[in-house]
Design a protein around this motif. Structure first.
Motif, PDB file in Angstrom:
ATOM      1  N   ILE A  63       0.832  -1.190   0.000  1.00  0.00           N
ATOM      2  CA  ILE A  63       0.000   0.000   0.000  1.00  0.00           C
ATOM      3  C   ILE A  63       0.875   1.251   0.000  1.00  0.00           C
ATOM      4  O   ILE A  63       1.828   1.346   0.767  1.00  0.00           O
ATOM      5  N   ASN A 118      -4.341   7.948   5.399  1.00  0.00           N
ATOM      6  CA  ASN A 118      -5.066   6.880   4.718  1.00  0.00           C
ATOM      7  C   ASN A 118      -4.436   5.512   4.952  1.00  0.00           C
ATOM      8  O   ASN A 118      -5.148   4.516   5.139  1.00  0.00           O
ATOM      9  N   ALA A 172      -5.877   1.583   6.271  1.00  0.00           N
ATOM     10  CA  ALA A 172      -6.071   0.651   5.152  1.00  0.00           C
ATOM     11  C   ALA A 172      -5.981  -0.792   5.644  1.00  0.00           C
ATOM     12  O   ALA A 172      -5.199  -1.097   6.554  1.00  0.00           O
ATOM     13  N   GLU A 230      -0.934  -0.574  -4.428  1.00  0.00           N
ATOM     14  CA  GLU A 230      -2.252   0.063  -4.452  1.00  0.00           C
ATOM     15  C   GLU A 230      -2.152   1.442  -3.821  1.00  0.00           C
ATOM     16  O   GLU A 230      -1.584   1.601  -2.744  1.00  0.00           O
ATOM     17  N   CYS A 285      -3.937   4.220  -1.883  1.00  0.00           N
ATOM     18  CA  CYS A 285      -5.139   4.310  -1.052  1.00  0.00           C
ATOM     19  C   CYS A 285      -5.553   5.751  -0.776  1.00  0.00           C
ATOM     20  O   CYS A 285      -6.490   5.987  -0.015  1.00  0.00           O
ATOM     21  N   SER A 311      -6.426   9.776  -2.540  1.00  0.00           N
ATOM     22  CA  SER A 311      -6.850  10.415  -3.785  1.00  0.00           C
ATOM     23  C   SER A 311      -5.635  10.989  -4.512  1.00  0.00           C
ATOM     24  O   SER A 311      -4.569  11.180  -3.912  1.00  0.00           O
ATOM     25  N   LYS A 343      -9.895   1.411  -7.476  1.00  0.00           N
ATOM     26  CA  LYS A 343      -8.600   1.759  -6.885  1.00  0.00           C
ATOM     27  C   LYS A 343      -7.553   1.955  -7.970  1.00  0.00           C
ATOM     28  O   LYS A 343      -7.581   1.269  -9.002  1.00  0.00           O
ATOM     29  N   MET A 377      -4.129   1.126  -9.240  1.00  0.00           N
ATOM     30  CA  MET A 377      -3.164   0.052  -9.031  1.00  0.00           C
ATOM     31  C   MET A 377      -1.964   0.251  -9.945  1.00  0.00           C
ATOM     32  O   MET A 377      -2.077   0.802 -11.044  1.00  0.00           O
TER      33      MET A 377
END
Length: 224
Positions: A77, A83, A87, A142, A144, A146, A183, A185
């Motif tokens: 992540i 964030n 997660a 990923e 997480c 914006s 999401k 990625m």
């Protein structure tokens, strides 16, 4: 990609011997409470190299090659601290760990989300080693946060977020950006698709990516 994967000792040696790739500020340990304390350069280089080795070697060895659902969870992540701390922990995240000697432990380097921002000890050098270890082991990443939060510093005088340096690292390593389940990625290239030669090359190229180029990459506007 045998030309990219370096040993833990090689990473440590590069950090200690290549003065041009990091400023002292980027190696200095930074406490999360906002206070800074300088540790010996050799100690920080050792920690950073160990973070690289841990992130590189910690993969879920029980995922069947054809189990796509499980493989999608084999990720790390990235994102802003507010964030990443909430997660869900991916299956492939390293467990929290203490580094240093029994007499002088330097506290957990990675929290239970497998990220490295929320630490008692942190530096940009350590963060680079963390993401480089994930890249060398072909992890998916990923985002997480914006796009706006990822790219906008929250404090005056800070020109670049840590998240944007991570996105730049994925860009120079040949990762492709896509949307999966809402999401953002990042997926590694096929073997042989990496153009990097060493950890030093990785850091220099990561630093050479402009904020404008990171915005374009993050938005998926490759032709711009």
């Amino acid at each position: 990609m045998p030309g990219l994967i370096e040993s833990q000792m090689q990473i440590k040696s590069i950090i200690l011997s290549r003065d041009g790739i990091y400023t002292n500020e980027e190696i200095t340990a930074i406490y999360t409470a906002g206070q800074k304390e300088i540790y010996p350069r050799i100690d920080l280089a050792s920690i950073a190299a160990e973070v690289y080795a841990d992130t590189f070697t910690h993969r879920d060895k029980f995922i069947h090659p054809e189990d796509e659902v499980a493989r999608l969870q084999d990720k790390l992540i990235i994102g802003r601290l507010f964030n990443t701390v909430t997660a869900p922990r991916p299956n492939s995240s390293p467990s929290p760990k203490n580094y240093g000697t029994e007499k002088k432990k330097l506290h957990a380097i990675q929290d239970n989300q497998g990220v490295v921002q929320k630490l008692k000890i942190w530096s940009q050098c350590i963060n680079d080693c963390w993401i480089f270890g994930g890249i060398c082991s072909y992890r998916k990443f990923e985002l997480c946060s914006s796009i706006e939060a990822s790219m906008t510093p929250g404090h005056a005088g800070i020109k670049q977020t840590v998240t944007s340096t991570e996105i730049a690292a994925l860009k120079v390593s040949g990762y492709s950006r896509s949307i999966q389940g809402g999401k953002i990625m990042f997926t590694p290239p096929t073997p042989g698709g990496f153009a990097l030669l060493s950890f030093e090359d990785f850091v220099r190229k990561r630093k050479g990516v402009s904020q404008d180029d990171i915005w374009v990459y993050l938005r998926g506007q490759y032709g711009s």
